[in-house]
Design a protein around this motif. Structure first.
Motif, PDB file in Angstrom:
ATOM      1  N   VAL A  21      -5.949  11.484 -30.767  1.00  0.00           N
ATOM      2  CA  VAL A  21      -5.435  10.215 -30.266  1.00  0.00           C
ATOM      3  C   VAL A  21      -5.398   9.163 -31.367  1.00  0.00           C
ATOM      4  O   VAL A  21      -4.372   8.546 -31.623  1.00  0.00           O
ATOM      5  CB  VAL A  21      -6.290   9.725 -29.063  1.00  0.00           C
ATOM      6  CG1 VAL A  21      -5.834   8.362 -28.605  1.00  0.00           C
ATOM      7  CG2 VAL A  21      -6.223  10.730 -27.936  1.00  0.00           C
ATOM      8  N   SER A  22      -6.530   8.958 -32.039  1.00  0.00           N
ATOM      9  CA  SER A  22      -6.588   7.878 -33.029  1.00  0.00           C
ATOM     10  C   SER A  22      -6.188   8.336 -34.424  1.00  0.00           C
ATOM     11  O   SER A  22      -6.072   7.522 -35.330  1.00  0.00           O
ATOM     12  CB  SER A  22      -7.998   7.293 -33.075  1.00  0.00           C
ATOM     13  OG  SER A  22      -8.898   8.283 -33.520  1.00  0.00           O
ATOM     14  N   ILE A  39     -20.939  19.462 -31.308  1.00  0.00           N
ATOM     15  CA  ILE A  39     -19.907  18.522 -30.875  1.00  0.00           C
ATOM     16  C   ILE A  39     -19.450  18.896 -29.470  1.00  0.00           C
ATOM     17  O   ILE A  39     -19.182  20.063 -29.182  1.00  0.00           O
ATOM     18  CB  ILE A  39     -18.712  18.521 -31.846  1.00  0.00           C
ATOM     19  CG1 ILE A  39     -19.131  17.930 -33.172  1.00  0.00           C
ATOM     20  CG2 ILE A  39     -17.541  17.761 -31.267  1.00  0.00           C
ATOM     21  CD1 ILE A  39     -18.041  17.865 -34.189  1.00  0.00           C
ATOM     22  N   VAL A  40     -19.367  17.901 -28.605  1.00  0.00           N
ATOM     23  CA  VAL A  40     -18.880  18.107 -27.250  1.00  0.00           C
ATOM     24  C   VAL A  40     -17.445  17.603 -27.189  1.00  0.00           C
ATOM     25  O   VAL A  40     -17.172  16.447 -27.513  1.00  0.00           O
ATOM     26  CB  VAL A  40     -19.750  17.345 -26.229  1.00  0.00           C
ATOM     27  CG1 VAL A  40     -19.187  17.498 -24.843  1.00  0.00           C
ATOM     28  CG2 VAL A  40     -21.174  17.827 -26.297  1.00  0.00           C
ATOM     29  N   VAL A  41     -16.555  18.483 -26.804  1.00  0.00           N
ATOM     30  CA  VAL A  41     -15.148  18.125 -26.688  1.00  0.00           C
ATOM     31  C   VAL A  41     -14.805  18.066 -25.210  1.00  0.00           C
ATOM     32  O   VAL A  41     -15.127  18.969 -24.445  1.00  0.00           O
ATOM     33  CB  VAL A  41     -14.251  19.157 -27.406  1.00  0.00           C
ATOM     34  CG1 VAL A  41     -12.790  18.796 -27.251  1.00  0.00           C
ATOM     35  CG2 VAL A  41     -14.624  19.242 -28.866  1.00  0.00           C
ATOM     36  N   SER A  42     -14.176  16.988 -24.820  1.00  0.00           N
ATOM     37  CA  SER A  42     -13.830  16.803 -23.426  1.00  0.00           C
ATOM     38  C   SER A  42     -12.340  16.524 -23.307  1.00  0.00           C
ATOM     39  O   SER A  42     -11.732  15.922 -24.185  1.00  0.00           O
ATOM     40  CB  SER A  42     -14.632  15.638 -22.845  1.00  0.00           C
ATOM     41  OG  SER A  42     -14.219  15.373 -21.535  1.00  0.00           O
ATOM     42  N   ASP A  43     -11.735  16.955 -22.212  1.00  0.00           N
ATOM     43  CA  ASP A  43     -10.321  16.706 -21.967  1.00  0.00           C
ATOM     44  C   ASP A  43     -10.068  15.305 -21.451  1.00  0.00           C
ATOM     45  O   ASP A  43      -8.940  14.846 -21.433  1.00  0.00           O
ATOM     46  CB  ASP A  43      -9.777  17.719 -20.954  1.00  0.00           C
ATOM     47  CG  ASP A  43      -9.752  19.120 -21.514  1.00  0.00           C
ATOM     48  OD1 ASP A  43      -9.691  19.253 -22.739  1.00  0.00           O
ATOM     49  OD2 ASP A  43      -9.802  20.066 -20.709  1.00  0.00           O
ATOM     50  N   TYR A  44     -11.102  14.637 -21.005  1.00  0.00           N
ATOM     51  CA  TYR A  44     -10.943  13.321 -20.397  1.00  0.00           C
ATOM     52  C   TYR A  44     -10.812  12.257 -21.474  1.00  0.00           C
ATOM     53  O   TYR A  44     -11.675  12.089 -22.304  1.00  0.00           O
ATOM     54  CB  TYR A  44     -12.138  12.996 -19.504  1.00  0.00           C
ATOM     55  CG  TYR A  44     -12.290  13.953 -18.362  1.00  0.00           C
ATOM     56  CD1 TYR A  44     -11.402  13.939 -17.307  1.00  0.00           C
ATOM     57  CD2 TYR A  44     -13.321  14.866 -18.352  1.00  0.00           C
ATOM     58  CE1 TYR A  44     -11.537  14.821 -16.260  1.00  0.00           C
ATOM     59  CE2 TYR A  44     -13.468  15.750 -17.308  1.00  0.00           C
ATOM     60  CZ  TYR A  44     -12.575  15.722 -16.265  1.00  0.00           C
ATOM     61  OH  TYR A  44     -12.710  16.586 -15.239  1.00  0.00           O
TER      62      TYR A  44
END
Length: 136
Positions: A21-22, A39-44
């Motif tokens: 996104v950034s 690392i935690v990756v989230s779809d939200y």
């Protein structure tokens, strides 16, 4: 540049991570499995709070489980007015029996409880002083 090349040879991989996104970028040197585990990756990725609710509920439950575990361990300390006091008495009765050595068993229990209570008190005072010094 030589430092990076030497570090990559020692550690394993040099990875470039880009946020979708950034468009910010970061470099990672090491084993990709360590990156995957930390690392935690989230779809939200929404601006509305209710779409973040599953992540917030999961985090809240993690905190609740951690707090419950810490309280259970603290309650098992053989200090006065905690359940550890009764566990210690039951353990000493199991080990020493309930025959003629009742006064010795009570003295050992009292000594351990005094020591544990003083240790808990010292830790509480130490934490209080540390917080007071930290937030001066």
């Amino acid at each position: 540049k030589q430092w990076y090349q030497r570090r990559v040879r020692e550690e394993g991989y040099l990875l470039q991570i880009r946020h979708s996104v950034s468009d910010t970028k970061a470099l990672f040197i090491g084993d990709p499995s360590h990156l995957y585990l930390t690392i935690v990756v989230s779809d939200y990725s929404s601006q509305y709070f209710w779409r973040q609710l599953p992540n917030e509920i999961e985090l809240f439950m993690i905190y609740i489980v951690s707090l419950s575990g810490a309280l259970a361990i603290f309650n098992a300390v053989p200090a006065f007015y905690l359940d550890g006091q009764h566990m210690l008495d039951a353990f000493l009765e199991l080990v020493m029996g309930c025959s003629r050595r009742a006064s010795l068993r009570e003295n050992i229990s009292f000594g351990v409880q005094i020591f544990s209570t003083v240790l808990v008190g010292v830790n509480v005072v130490n934490a209080f002083v540390s917080v007071c010094i930290l937030y001066q």
